[in-house]
Design a protein around this motif. Structure first.
Motif, mmCIF file in Angstrom:
data_model
loop_
_atom_site.group_PDB
_atom_site.id
_atom_site.type_symbol
_atom_site.label_atom_id
_atom_site.label_comp_id
_atom_site.label_asym_id
_atom_site.label_seq_id
_atom_site.Cartn_x
_atom_site.Cartn_y
_atom_site.Cartn_z
ATOM 1 N N ALA A 90 23.168 0.615 7.181
ATOM 2 C CA ALA A 90 23.378 -0.598 6.386
ATOM 3 C C ALA A 90 23.993 -0.271 5.034
ATOM 4 C CB ALA A 90 22.054 -1.346 6.204
ATOM 5 N N HIS A 91 23.539 0.807 4.418
ATOM 6 C CA HIS A 91 24.060 1.185 3.102
ATOM 7 C C HIS A 91 25.499 1.683 3.196
ATOM 8 C CE1 HIS A 91 19.774 1.845 1.283
ATOM 9 N NE2 HIS A 91 20.045 0.585 1.542
ATOM 10 N N ALA A 92 25.812 2.393 4.260
ATOM 11 C CA ALA A 92 27.189 2.876 4.446
ATOM 12 C C ALA A 92 28.136 1.690 4.628
ATOM 13 C CB ALA A 92 27.266 3.815 5.645
ATOM 14 N N LYS A 93 27.699 0.718 5.413
ATOM 15 C CA LYS A 93 28.535 -0.469 5.632
ATOM 16 C C LYS A 93 28.676 -1.262 4.326
ATOM 17 C CE LYS A 93 28.569 -2.532 9.670
ATOM 18 N NZ LYS A 93 28.246 -3.242 10.913
ATOM 19 N N ALA A 94 27.601 -1.330 3.544
ATOM 20 C CA ALA A 94 27.657 -2.026 2.256
ATOM 21 C C ALA A 94 28.674 -1.364 1.330
ATOM 22 C CB ALA A 94 26.278 -2.031 1.603
ATOM 23 N N PHE A 95 28.733 -0.037 1.369
ATOM 24 C CA PHE A 95 29.720 0.678 0.545
ATOM 25 C C PHE A 95 31.128 0.233 0.912
ATOM 26 C CE2 PHE A 95 32.927 4.002 0.376
ATOM 27 C CZ PHE A 95 32.934 4.303 -0.990
ATOM 28 N N TYR A 96 31.425 0.175 2.197
ATOM 29 C CA TYR A 96 32.783 -0.177 2.618
ATOM 30 C C TYR A 96 33.105 -1.646 2.368
ATOM 31 C CZ TYR A 96 33.608 4.460 4.391
ATOM 32 O OH TYR A 96 33.787 5.825 4.462
ATOM 33 N N VAL A 97 32.086 -2.512 2.473
ATOM 34 C CA VAL A 97 32.303 -3.921 2.122
ATOM 35 C C VAL A 97 32.700 -4.006 0.645
ATOM 36 C CG1 VAL A 97 31.215 -6.167 1.778
ATOM 37 C CG2 VAL A 97 30.741 -4.875 3.863
ATOM 38 N N ALA A 98 31.927 -3.335 -0.209
ATOM 39 C CA ALA A 98 32.197 -3.349 -1.649
ATOM 40 C C ALA A 98 33.561 -2.742 -1.955
ATOM 41 C CB ALA A 98 31.100 -2.602 -2.393
ATOM 42 N N PHE A 149 36.230 -5.089 11.829
ATOM 43 C CA PHE A 149 36.841 -3.899 12.428
ATOM 44 C C PHE A 149 37.151 -2.865 11.341
ATOM 45 C CE2 PHE A 149 40.729 -1.511 13.365
ATOM 46 C CZ PHE A 149 40.365 -0.865 14.545
ATOM 47 N N ALA A 150 37.595 -3.325 10.174
ATOM 48 C CA ALA A 150 37.966 -2.413 9.081
ATOM 49 C C ALA A 150 36.787 -1.561 8.644
ATOM 50 C CB ALA A 150 38.509 -3.208 7.891
ATOM 51 N N VAL A 151 35.615 -2.188 8.493
ATOM 52 C CA VAL A 151 34.422 -1.449 8.075
ATOM 53 C C VAL A 151 33.982 -0.480 9.166
ATOM 54 C CG1 VAL A 151 31.934 -1.685 7.631
ATOM 55 C CG2 VAL A 151 33.574 -3.096 6.366
ATOM 56 N N ASN A 152 33.945 -0.938 10.409
ATOM 57 C CA ASN A 152 33.510 -0.061 11.503
ATOM 58 C C ASN A 152 34.471 1.095 11.719
ATOM 59 O OD1 ASN A 152 31.081 -1.394 12.255
ATOM 60 N ND2 ASN A 152 32.269 -3.011 13.230
ATOM 61 N N SER A 153 35.767 0.837 11.505
ATOM 62 C CA SER A 153 36.769 1.895 11.631
ATOM 63 C C SER A 153 36.568 2.962 10.555
ATOM 64 C CB SER A 153 38.171 1.284 11.526
ATOM 65 O OG SER A 153 39.158 2.288 11.572
ATOM 66 N N ARG A 154 36.311 2.529 9.330
ATOM 67 C CA ARG A 154 36.093 3.483 8.246
ATOM 68 C C ARG A 154 34.817 4.289 8.450
ATOM 69 N NH1 ARG A 154 38.100 1.257 2.389
ATOM 70 N NH2 ARG A 154 40.096 0.383 3.044
#
Length: 206
Positions: A90-98, A149-154
Motif C-alpha cells: 500500500a505504501h509503495a503504491k501511495a508513493f507512485y500515486v503521489a 496500469f501506470a502505478v502497477n507497471s512502476r
C-alpha cells in the motif's frame, strides 16, 4: 621552516591516503555483482530504497532531505519504494500515486510523521485516500491512480530493479547502479551519505 613545511606536506598526503582508504568493498559499501543500467548515463545516479513504514527510513529522512538540498549538479537522485512484506504494498503504491500527481515532495515528511509520530494506521487504500485528501486529491482520483496500469507497471519495474541490486532491506542507497550502502555497511545512518559522497567521487574519477 623547511622541515616544518615538509612535515605539513607529508601530513597532508597521509591524510589524503587515509581518506581514500577509508571505504572499500565490504567496508562502507558492497559492490553489486552485475551493475544495473541507470536512467541517465551523463549523471551519477543515487537511489534510496525505502519504505514509509520503516523506522530507520524515518530517521534517515531528514539526513536525506538535507543532503538532497546540496546535492551536486551531476547527481540524479531518485526514491525507490520496496515491497518486502505484504503491508508494504500500500505504501509503495501511495508513493507512485503521489509521484504521478507531482506531490510526493509535499507529502513525504508528513506521511512519515503520520505513521511514526502520530501512530496512524495508514496501511490500507481507504486510509491513504483519506490522507491524500488533505493535499487536494479527491478520493475518487486517488483510487483511480492507486489501481492504475501506470502505478502497477512502476511497481513491477521497481521490484525488478531491487532484485537486480541484491537489496534485502531498507534503507539502502544505490550509487550509479554499482554500489549498495546501508546503515550496516556504513556503520550507522549518520555515515551513509559520507560513503555515498565517497562513491560519487569514485565514479567521477572514472
Amino acid at each position: 621552516m623547511i622541515k616544518l613545511f615538509s612535515a605539513l606536506i607529508l601530513s597532508f598526503f597521509i591524510s589524503l591516503t587515509a581518506t581514500a582508504a577509508e571505504y572499500s568493498d565490504g567496508n562502507g559499501y558492497t559492490t553489486i555483482k552485475t551493475p544495473v543500467r541507470t536512467s541517465d548515463p551523463s549523471k551519477i545516479e543515487v537511489t534510496e530504497i525505502f519504505w514509509y513504514g520503516c523506522p530507520h527510513c524515518y530517521k534517515l529522512e531528514p539526513i536525506t532531505a538535507a543532503w538532497k538540498k546540496n546535492a551536486p549538479s551531476d547527481v540524479d537522485f531518485k526514491f525507490l519504494p520496496a515491497v518486502f512484506g505484504r503491508n508494504w504494498l500500500a505504501h509503495a503504491k501511495a508513493f507512485y500515486v503521489a509521484d504521478l500527481l507531482g506531490i510526493e515532495d509535499k507529502i513525504r515528511a508528513d506521511l512519515f510523521n503520520a505513521i511514526h509520530v502520530e501512530r496512524r494506521n495508514l496501511n490500507s487504500e481507504d486510509a491513504l485516500a483519506s490522507f491524500f485528501a488533505n493535499y487536494g486529491v479527491s478520493e475518487d482520483e486517488f483510487h483511480k491512480q492507486y489501481n492504475s496500469f501506470a502505478v502497477n507497471s512502476r511497481l513491477s519495474q521497481a521490484d525488478a530493479k531491487i532484485r537486480a541490486y541484491g537489496a534485502r532491506g531498507v534503507p539502502g542507497l544505490i550509487v550509479n547502479g554499482k554500489y549498495l550502502v546501508s546503515a550496516e555497511t556504513a556503520n550507522g545512518n549518520e555515515n551513509i551519505y559520507k560513503v555515498v559522497d565517497f562513491l560519487i567521487e569514485k565514479e567521477r574519477q572514472k
